[in-house]
Design an enzyme around this catalytic site. Structure first.
Site, mmCIF file in Angstrom:
data_model
loop_
_atom_site.group_PDB
_atom_site.id
_atom_site.type_symbol
_atom_site.label_atom_id
_atom_site.label_comp_id
_atom_site.label_asym_id
_atom_site.label_seq_id
_atom_site.Cartn_x
_atom_site.Cartn_y
_atom_site.Cartn_z
ATOM 1 N N GLU A 1 42.371 47.253 44.243
ATOM 2 C CA GLU A 1 43.441 46.391 43.892
ATOM 3 C C GLU A 1 43.280 45.286 45.294
ATOM 4 O OE1 GLU A 1 47.991 45.326 43.732
ATOM 5 O OE2 GLU A 1 47.521 47.244 42.983
ATOM 6 N N HIS B 1 42.399 41.030 45.862
ATOM 7 C CA HIS B 1 42.526 39.906 45.050
ATOM 8 C C HIS B 1 41.781 38.712 45.791
ATOM 9 C CE1 HIS B 1 45.526 42.142 43.097
ATOM 10 N NE2 HIS B 1 46.165 42.350 44.165
ATOM 11 N N ASP C 1 45.465 46.409 48.477
ATOM 12 C CA ASP C 1 46.110 45.143 48.173
ATOM 13 C C ASP C 1 45.810 43.874 48.907
ATOM 14 O OD1 ASP C 1 47.730 43.754 46.638
ATOM 15 O OD2 ASP C 1 49.487 44.809 46.975
ATOM 16 N N HIS D 1 48.911 45.243 36.732
ATOM 17 C CA HIS D 1 49.540 44.488 37.922
ATOM 18 C C HIS D 1 50.563 43.914 37.865
ATOM 19 C CE1 HIS D 1 49.793 41.853 41.433
ATOM 20 N NE2 HIS D 1 48.936 42.636 42.073
#
Length: 329
Positions: free
Chosen positions: A8, A10, A290, A167
Site C-alpha cells: 500500500e 502511493h 502506507d 482502499h
C-alpha cells in the site's frame, strides 16, 4: 530474510496531487508533494535502507473515484496507469503496479483492468472506495461495489485472477454529519476505517463471493477494524428471532477468512498484529507501510522487531505477497 514486499504505497500525478492536501498540516504539504511525485529517488533509497525489495504502487486517494464525469475519470485513470507503467519499467525488479479504475462505468473499469494486466503487466487493482458518477444524482450518491451493476466487473476481476485492494476514502458530506464539529475524526484517524469496513461488509453480505468464490480482496490498516468485530457480527445475526436478511449464503467470518487478505499499512502495533494473526492466520497478512503518509522507517523498524515468530515474519514480510501477486514467477 529476503527483502520485504510492501503493497500500500502511493504516488500521484499532477492532476490528482491536490487530493492529498487535506490530510497533512500545511507545513508538511511541500514534503508530501515531493514524496508523492517521487518514485526513483528518495523512495528507492529508503527502500534500500530498510530492506524493502519491492513496492506495489497505487494512485493517491480519492483521485479517480471522486471524478463524476465519466470521460474525465477514464482519462485520468488511463493517464495515471500509463505513468505508473513507465516508472515500473525503469526498475521492474523494485516496482510493480496496481491499476486505477474508473468504476463510474463498470464496463470501462473492466476494460482498463484488462489493459493494465495484459498489456502493462500490473498485478491487480487498488480502488479508493466508492465512486461518484454524474449520471447518478449528479454524483451525490456514492456507488458501492455490491450493487448489481458491478457484477460483470467482478466476473472480469475473477477471470483475470488478480487481487482487488479496497482502499479508504472519506464519506461524502451528506453522509458525514456524525463528524460535524469533529474534523479530527475524518480521514485515517477513524472515518476511513468505518467507511471501508462497511463497504467490505456489504460485499460479503451481497452474495458476491458465492457467485465469484475466486475473488481476493485486500484491506489495509490491519483490516479496518473488521477482525475484532467478526464474531459479534455473526453472533448477533444468528441470535435474534428474525435475523436481518442478506443474500449471502454463509457467515461473514467465512468470507473474510477465505476471500480477504489484510496488510499492516499505517497501523504499526504489535498487539493488533497478534490479534489479527489469531483471527485470520499468518497466511493472509502482508507487510505494508502506507508511504508517503507514513514513514518507511517507522513501518520497517517496527515490523522487523515485532514479537512474532521468524516464520510468520517471513510470510508476512514477503512470501504471502509474492504468492498472491505471483511476483516470484
Amino acid at each position: 530474510m529476503q527483502g520485504k514486499i510492501a503493497l500500500e504505497e502511493h504516488f500521484a500525478i499532477p492532476e490528482t496531487l491536490n487530493d492529498s492536501a487535506g490530510f497533512v498540516p500545511g507545513t508538511y504539504w511541500d514534503e508530501l508533494q515531493a514524496r508523492l511525485l517521487d518514485i526513483q529517488d528518495v523512495r528507492l533509497k529508503l527502500m534500500d535502507e530498510h530492506n524493502i525489495e519491492t513496492m506495489i504502487l497505487s494512485l493517491n486517494a480519492p483521485a479517480v473515484q471522486a471524478i463524476p464525469e465519466r470521460e474525465r475519470a477514464i482519462d485520468i485513470a488511463r493517464r495515471a496507469n500509463d505513468v505508473l507503467a513507465e516508472e515500473c519499467a525503469k526498475r521492474p525488479d523494485r516496482f510493480r503496479g496496481f491499476a486505477a479504475l474508473p468504476l463510474q462505468d463498470p464496463d470501462a473499469a473492466a476494460e482498463e483492468l484488462r489493459r493494465c494486466v495484459t498489456e502493462l503487466g500490473f498485478v491487480g487493482a487498488l480502488v479508493n472506495g466508492f465512486s461518484q458518477s454524474a449520471t447518478v444524482d449528479g454524483g451525490s450518491t456514492p456507488l458501492y461495489y455490491d450493487l448489481p451493476r458491478y457484477r460483470p466487473f467482478w466476473a472480469e476481476v475473477e477471470r483475470l485472477d488478480v487481487p482487488f485492494y479496497l482502499h479508504p476514502r472519506n464519506p461524502l458530506n451528506q453522509d458525514a454529519r456524525i463528524y460535524e464539529g469533529h474534523p479530527w475524526l475524518l480521514g485515517p484517524t477513524w472515518a476511513f476505517a468505518q467507511e471501508t469496513a462497511v463497504h467490505a461488509l456489504r460485499l460479503m453480505a451481497s452474495g458476491l463471493f458465492d457467485e465469484h468464490p475466486g475473488l481476493r480482496i485486500v484491506l489495509g490498516h490491519m483490516g479496518e477494524g473488521i477482525p475484532a468485530m467478526l464474531w459479534r457480527i455473526d453472533h448477533r445475526n444468528a441470535w435474534v428471532d428474525v435475523p436481518p436478511a442478506y443474500p449471502a449464503k454463509r457467515r461473514m467470518v467465512d468470507y473474510f477468512t477465505e476471500n480477504f487478505f489484510v496488510t499492516t499499512s499505517g497501523n504499526f502495533r504489535t498487539q493488533t498484529l497478534i490479534d489479527l494473526l489469531l483471527e485470520l492466520g499468518s497466511e493472509r497478512v502482508m507487510f505494508s507501510t502506507d508511504w508517503p503518509f507514513e514513514n518507511i522507517n517507522h513501518a520497517a523498524e517496527w515490523f522487523d522487531a515485532a514479537s512474532i515468530s521468524e516464520a510468520d515474519r517471513l510470510k508476512i514480510g514477503r512470501t504471502n505477497a509474492a504468492t498472491l501477486f505471483k511476483l516470484d514467477r
